[in-house]
Design a protein around this motif. Structure first.
Motif, PDB file in Angstrom:
ATOM      1  N   UNK A 115      43.056  20.671  -6.391  1.00 19.06           N
ATOM      2  CA  UNK A 115      42.854  20.833  -4.953  1.00 19.06           C
ATOM      3  C   UNK A 115      43.634  22.066  -4.506  1.00 19.06           C
ATOM      4  N   UNK A 116      43.122  22.797  -3.507  1.00 18.45           N
ATOM      5  CA  UNK A 116      43.791  24.025  -3.068  1.00 18.45           C
ATOM      6  C   UNK A 116      45.266  23.860  -2.722  1.00 18.45           C
ATOM      7  N   UNK A 117      45.649  22.749  -2.083  1.00 21.26           N
ATOM      8  CA  UNK A 117      47.050  22.581  -1.702  1.00 21.26           C
ATOM      9  C   UNK A 117      47.957  22.464  -2.926  1.00 21.26           C
ATOM     10  N   UNK A 118      47.423  21.966  -4.039  1.00 18.83           N
ATOM     11  CA  UNK A 118      48.190  21.878  -5.279  1.00 18.83           C
ATOM     12  C   UNK A 118      48.135  23.207  -6.039  1.00 18.83           C
ATOM     13  N   UNK A 119      46.941  23.787  -6.073  1.00 23.04           N
ATOM     14  CA  UNK A 119      46.748  25.061  -6.779  1.00 23.04           C
ATOM     15  C   UNK A 119      47.648  26.151  -6.204  1.00 23.04           C
ATOM     16  N   UNK A 120      47.756  26.199  -4.885  1.00 25.41           N
ATOM     17  CA  UNK A 120      48.580  27.204  -4.211  1.00 25.41           C
ATOM     18  C   UNK A 120      50.029  27.130  -4.691  1.00 25.41           C
ATOM     19  N   UNK A 121      50.556  25.929  -4.809  1.00 22.28           N
ATOM     20  CA  UNK A 121      51.949  25.761  -5.247  1.00 22.28           C
ATOM     21  C   UNK A 121      52.112  26.167  -6.710  1.00 22.28           C
ATOM     22  N   UNK A 122      51.159  25.795  -7.552  1.00 21.43           N
ATOM     23  CA  UNK A 122      51.227  26.183  -8.965  1.00 21.43           C
ATOM     24  C   UNK A 122      51.202  27.703  -9.105  1.00 21.43           C
ATOM     25  N   UNK A 123      50.315  28.362  -8.367  1.00 22.32           N
ATOM     26  CA  UNK A 123      50.218  29.829  -8.439  1.00 22.32           C
ATOM     27  C   UNK A 123      51.507  30.476  -7.956  1.00 22.32           C
ATOM     28  N   UNK A 124      52.014  30.030  -6.811  1.00 22.61           N
ATOM     29  CA  UNK A 124      53.236  30.648  -6.277  1.00 22.61           C
ATOM     30  C   UNK A 124      54.433  30.426  -7.201  1.00 22.61           C
ATOM     31  N   UNK A 125      54.522  29.246  -7.813  1.00 23.61           N
ATOM     32  CA  UNK A 125      55.675  28.960  -8.664  1.00 23.61           C
ATOM     33  C   UNK A 125      55.544  29.602 -10.041  1.00 23.61           C
ATOM     34  N   UNK A 126      54.467  29.337 -10.730  1.00 22.66           N
ATOM     35  CA  UNK A 126      54.377  29.729 -12.127  1.00 22.66           C
ATOM     36  C   UNK A 126      53.806  31.127 -12.360  1.00 22.66           C
ATOM     37  N   UNK A 127      53.034  31.644 -11.419  1.00 25.05           N
ATOM     38  CA  UNK A 127      52.461  32.973 -11.601  1.00 25.05           C
ATOM     39  C   UNK A 127      53.226  34.032 -10.806  1.00 25.05           C
ATOM     40  N   UNK A 128      53.871  33.629  -9.717  1.00 25.89           N
ATOM     41  CA  UNK A 128      54.603  34.593  -8.888  1.00 25.89           C
ATOM     42  C   UNK A 128      56.109  34.381  -8.915  1.00 25.89           C
ATOM     43  N   UNK A 129      56.574  33.290  -9.476  1.00 27.84           N
ATOM     44  CA  UNK A 129      57.998  33.090  -9.688  1.00 27.84           C
ATOM     45  C   UNK A 129      58.811  32.647  -8.481  1.00 27.84           C
ATOM     46  N   UNK A 130      58.168  32.120  -7.463  1.00 25.00           N
ATOM     47  CA  UNK A 130      58.907  31.624  -6.302  1.00 25.00           C
ATOM     48  C   UNK A 130      59.565  30.287  -6.637  1.00 25.00           C
ATOM     49  N   UNK A 131      60.679  30.011  -5.974  1.00 28.90           N
ATOM     50  CA  UNK A 131      61.359  28.725  -6.138  1.00 28.90           C
ATOM     51  C   UNK A 131      60.709  27.697  -5.213  1.00 28.90           C
ATOM     52  N   UNK A 132      61.065  26.429  -5.425  1.00 30.40           N
ATOM     53  CA  UNK A 132      60.545  25.368  -4.552  1.00 30.40           C
ATOM     54  C   UNK A 132      60.910  25.625  -3.090  1.00 30.40           C
ATOM     55  N   UNK A 133      62.142  26.033  -2.847  1.00 28.10           N
ATOM     56  CA  UNK A 133      62.593  26.291  -1.479  1.00 28.10           C
ATOM     57  C   UNK A 133      61.835  27.459  -0.864  1.00 28.10           C
ATOM     58  N   UNK A 134      61.610  28.502  -1.645  1.00 32.23           N
ATOM     59  CA  UNK A 134      60.858  29.653  -1.129  1.00 32.23           C
ATOM     60  C   UNK A 134      59.414  29.262  -0.820  1.00 32.23           C
ATOM     61  N   UNK A 135      58.821  28.451  -1.677  1.00 34.62           N
ATOM     62  CA  UNK A 135      57.449  28.002  -1.440  1.00 34.62           C
ATOM     63  C   UNK A 135      57.387  27.174  -0.159  1.00 34.62           C
ATOM     64  N   UNK A 136      58.364  26.318   0.036  1.00 33.16           N
ATOM     65  CA  UNK A 136      58.407  25.509   1.255  1.00 33.16           C
ATOM     66  C   UNK A 136      58.465  26.399   2.492  1.00 33.16           C
TER      67      UNK A 136
END
Length: 169
Positions: A115-136
């Protein structure tokens, strides 16, 4: 970067130019993943930098400049995708990911199927290297929501790929 952001917030154009230049490649990769072509991704980065320049005085915490400008980019990309869908120029497959050649096709399919809401987090974390706090901060959702969505995404990927336990950094 924090020092430049503080100076830019006070009206230093040179500092803003350095900031924008330092994050252009990262912004471009994100825009390209969402918009799927070079001209649109370049336009998104240009528009994002322009919007950030116009609103730099509203940046509350200079240490979060990258998070702030990424949020501006994501909002622009989402608006652009909606505009395209309304115009009938694009399918409504929000937050599609563009893959490098040679990427694992099973992983591609698994991530694309989220789902897009899950995919967005995976992309930001694992492909762009953002932390959980930054993603939030980027998505303007609580840290706990990011963690929950990441857990669900990883569980779904694990189920789809049939592999053992995964951990995240």
């Amino acid at each position: 970067m924090t020092e430049w952001a503080a100076k830019a917030r006070r009206g230093d154009d040179d500092a803003f130019a350095r900031l924008a230049d330092s994050c252009k490649e990262r912004l471009y990769r994100i825009a390209f993943a969402y918009l799927r072509n070079e001209p649109d991704a370049l336009e998104a980065v240009q528009e994002t930098v322009c919007r950030a320049y116009m609103k730099i005085g509203k940046l509350k915490e200079p240490e979060y400049f990258l998070t702030w400008i990424t949020r501006i980019l994501l909002n622009y990309c989402a608006d652009e995708r909606k505009r395209r869908i309304r115009a009938g120029n694009e399918l409504a497959d929000y937050d599609a990911v563009v893959w490098d050649q040679g990427a694992d096709p099973d992983l591609q399919a698994a991530i694309t199927g989220l789902e897009p809401k899950y995919r967005r987090i995976v992309v930001l974390m694992y492909f762009e290297g953002y932390t959980l706090t930054e993603i939030a901060r980027i998505l303007e959702i609580p840290d706990g929501t990011v963690k929950t969505r990441l857990h669900k995404a990883l569980s779904e990927l694990r189920r789809h790929l049939g592999e053992g336990e995964w951990t995240h950094a």
